[in-house]
Design a protein around this motif. Structure first.
Motif, PDB file in Angstrom:
ATOM      1  N   TYR A 283      52.066 100.678  39.018  1.00 20.80           N
ATOM      2  CA  TYR A 283      51.621 101.016  40.360  1.00 20.80           C
ATOM      3  C   TYR A 283      51.488 102.522  40.446  1.00 20.80           C
ATOM      4  CZ  TYR A 283      51.936 101.841  45.373  1.00 20.80           C
ATOM      5  OH  TYR A 283      51.690 102.278  46.638  1.00 20.80           O
ATOM      6  N   PRO A 284      50.435 103.075  40.996  1.00 18.99           N
ATOM      7  CA  PRO A 284      49.344 102.463  41.757  1.00 18.99           C
ATOM      8  C   PRO A 284      48.038 102.313  40.970  1.00 18.99           C
ATOM      9  CG  PRO A 284      49.406 104.795  42.252  1.00 18.99           C
ATOM     10  CD  PRO A 284      50.471 104.537  41.208  1.00 18.99           C
TER      11      PRO A 284
ATOM     12  N   LEU B 111      45.505  97.071  38.720  1.00 18.73           N
ATOM     13  CA  LEU B 111      46.456  96.126  39.307  1.00 18.73           C
ATOM     14  C   LEU B 111      45.970  95.545  40.633  1.00 18.73           C
ATOM     15  CD1 LEU B 111      49.717  98.119  38.533  1.00 18.73           C
ATOM     16  CD2 LEU B 111      48.836  96.110  37.304  1.00 18.73           C
ATOM     17  N   ALA B 112      44.961  96.160  41.234  1.00 23.93           N
ATOM     18  CA  ALA B 112      44.439  95.698  42.523  1.00 23.93           C
ATOM     19  C   ALA B 112      43.130  94.929  42.382  1.00 23.93           C
ATOM     20  CB  ALA B 112      44.238  96.889  43.457  1.00 23.93           C
TER      21      ALA B 112
ATOM     22  N   PRO C 166      46.180  91.587  33.916  1.00 26.00           N
ATOM     23  CA  PRO C 166      45.903  92.864  34.576  1.00 26.00           C
ATOM     24  C   PRO C 166      46.990  93.915  34.342  1.00 26.00           C
ATOM     25  CG  PRO C 166      45.446  91.056  36.066  1.00 26.00           C
ATOM     26  CD  PRO C 166      46.109  90.467  34.861  1.00 26.00           C
ATOM     27  N   GLN C 167      48.213  93.483  34.099  1.00 26.54           N
ATOM     28  CA  GLN C 167      49.302  94.420  33.861  1.00 26.54           C
ATOM     29  C   GLN C 167      49.148  95.163  32.536  1.00 26.54           C
ATOM     30  OE1 GLN C 167      52.417  91.291  34.946  1.00 26.54           O
ATOM     31  NE2 GLN C 167      53.413  93.234  35.488  1.00 26.54           N
ATOM     32  N   VAL C 168      48.320  94.622  31.638  1.00 28.38           N
ATOM     33  CA  VAL C 168      48.026  95.311  30.379  1.00 28.38           C
ATOM     34  C   VAL C 168      46.581  95.820  30.383  1.00 28.38           C
ATOM     35  CG1 VAL C 168      49.838  94.176  29.047  1.00 28.38           C
ATOM     36  CG2 VAL C 168      47.554  93.128  29.129  1.00 28.38           C
ATOM     37  N   GLY C 169      46.012  95.949  31.596  1.00 33.98           N
ATOM     38  CA  GLY C 169      44.708  96.572  31.756  1.00 33.98           C
ATOM     39  C   GLY C 169      43.512  95.673  31.553  1.00 33.98           C
TER      40      GLY C 169
ATOM     41  N   GLY D  26      61.501  91.825  40.871  1.00 32.49           N
ATOM     42  CA  GLY D  26      61.123  93.088  40.273  1.00 32.49           C
ATOM     43  C   GLY D  26      59.816  92.853  39.533  1.00 32.49           C
ATOM     44  N   CYS D  27      59.278  93.894  38.931  1.00 31.42           N
ATOM     45  CA  CYS D  27      57.988  93.768  38.259  1.00 31.42           C
ATOM     46  C   CYS D  27      57.880  94.836  37.179  1.00 31.42           C
ATOM     47  CB  CYS D  27      56.864  93.930  39.285  1.00 31.42           C
ATOM     48  SG  CYS D  27      55.208  93.771  38.598  1.00 31.42           S
ATOM     49  N   LEU D  28      57.350  94.453  36.035  1.00 32.16           N
ATOM     50  CA  LEU D  28      57.171  95.413  34.949  1.00 32.16           C
ATOM     51  C   LEU D  28      56.180  96.514  35.335  1.00 32.16           C
ATOM     52  CD1 LEU D  28      57.088  92.958  31.904  1.00 32.16           C
ATOM     53  CD2 LEU D  28      58.995  94.380  32.696  1.00 32.16           C
ATOM     54  N   SER D  29      55.320  96.249  36.306  1.00 34.40           N
ATOM     55  CA  SER D  29      54.353  97.254  36.766  1.00 34.40           C
ATOM     56  C   SER D  29      54.879  98.107  37.918  1.00 34.40           C
ATOM     57  CB  SER D  29      53.043  96.574  37.189  1.00 34.40           C
ATOM     58  OG  SER D  29      52.388  96.052  36.056  1.00 34.40           O
ATOM     59  N   VAL D  30      56.071  97.783  38.397  1.00 33.74           N
ATOM     60  CA  VAL D  30      56.724  98.572  39.447  1.00 33.74           C
ATOM     61  C   VAL D  30      58.168  98.791  38.987  1.00 33.74           C
ATOM     62  CG1 VAL D  30      57.154  98.776  41.935  1.00 33.74           C
ATOM     63  CG2 VAL D  30      55.286  97.322  41.133  1.00 33.74           C
ATOM     64  N   PRO D  31      58.338  99.513  37.872  1.00 32.89           N
ATOM     65  CA  PRO D  31      59.678  99.620  37.283  1.00 32.89           C
ATOM     66  C   PRO D  31      60.687 100.292  38.207  1.00 32.89           C
ATOM     67  CG  PRO D  31      58.147 101.156  36.234  1.00 32.89           C
ATOM     68  CD  PRO D  31      57.339 100.290  37.143  1.00 32.89           C
ATOM     69  N   GLY D  32      61.893  99.715  38.209  1.00 36.14           N
ATOM     70  CA  GLY D  32      62.985 100.312  38.954  1.00 36.14           C
ATOM     71  C   GLY D  32      63.066  99.935  40.421  1.00 36.14           C
TER      72      GLY D  32
END
Length: 171
Positions: A9-10, A14-15, A50-53, A91-97
């Motif tokens: 993100y962002p 991803l959108a 999408p998380q890997v583009g 949680g999400c691997l594309s929004v770590p933490g």
């Protein structure tokens, strides 16, 4: 197999709405294998293309844990039915933490195409149901933070740059 870059993100990818996959061929099977390796290495329980583009309708999931692994590779997944209410922290691997409680259905019936090109229908509950919903959201250009209330989204937008900054300091 190889590890793929996970977009965060962002990033605009991803959108985006993902494109359906017409045929399960060796390229798709290799992408699914690479995605699974990336998911396990991250570590995570689900990953969408999408998380890997790659804006294609492909997800991989494994909610079984080390004791009972069950890798699911799903092409063009869709939710046919949903029931019940759940509000679990995600949680999400594309929004770590960042983690937040998200309202989802506690049971779903899904349809997808497997790596042999066969149509599969299955029911899922608990973590697997949540994971299917979470990953299918990615295919529709949605992140779990998009499902938060306006107030919580605002808090996320303020808090997230600080989380990223702390992660960078730890590297």
């Amino acid at each position: 197999m190889s590890l793929l870059k996970i977009y965060h993100y962002p990033d605009a990818v991803l959108a985006e709405m993902s494109e359906p996959i017409a045929v399960v061929d060796d390229e798709i099977r290799q992408l699914a294998a690479d995605m699974a390796e990336t998911m396990y290495a991250a570590p995570g329980v689900g990953l969408a293309a999408p998380q890997v583009g790659i804006s294609r309708r492909l997800i991989v999931l494994d909610c079984g844990g080390e004791e009972n692994p069950e890798l699911i590779k799903a092409v063009n997944p869709e939710i046919l039915e949903r029931q019940g209410d759940s509000c679990e922290e995600e949680g999400c691997l594309s929004v770590p933490g960042y983690y937040a409680a998200v309202k989802r259905s506690s049971w779903v019936k899904v349809r997808y195409v497997d790596m042999d090109g066969q149509t599969v229908e299955r029911e899922a509950e608990g973590l697997l149901a949540i994971c299917f919903q979470h990953e299918i959201d990615h295919l529709d250009g949605k992140l779990f933070v998009d499902r938060l209330s306006s107030l919580k989204k605002g808090m996320f937008r303020k808090k997230y740059p600080k989380i990223l900054e702390q992660q960078q300091e730890q590297l």
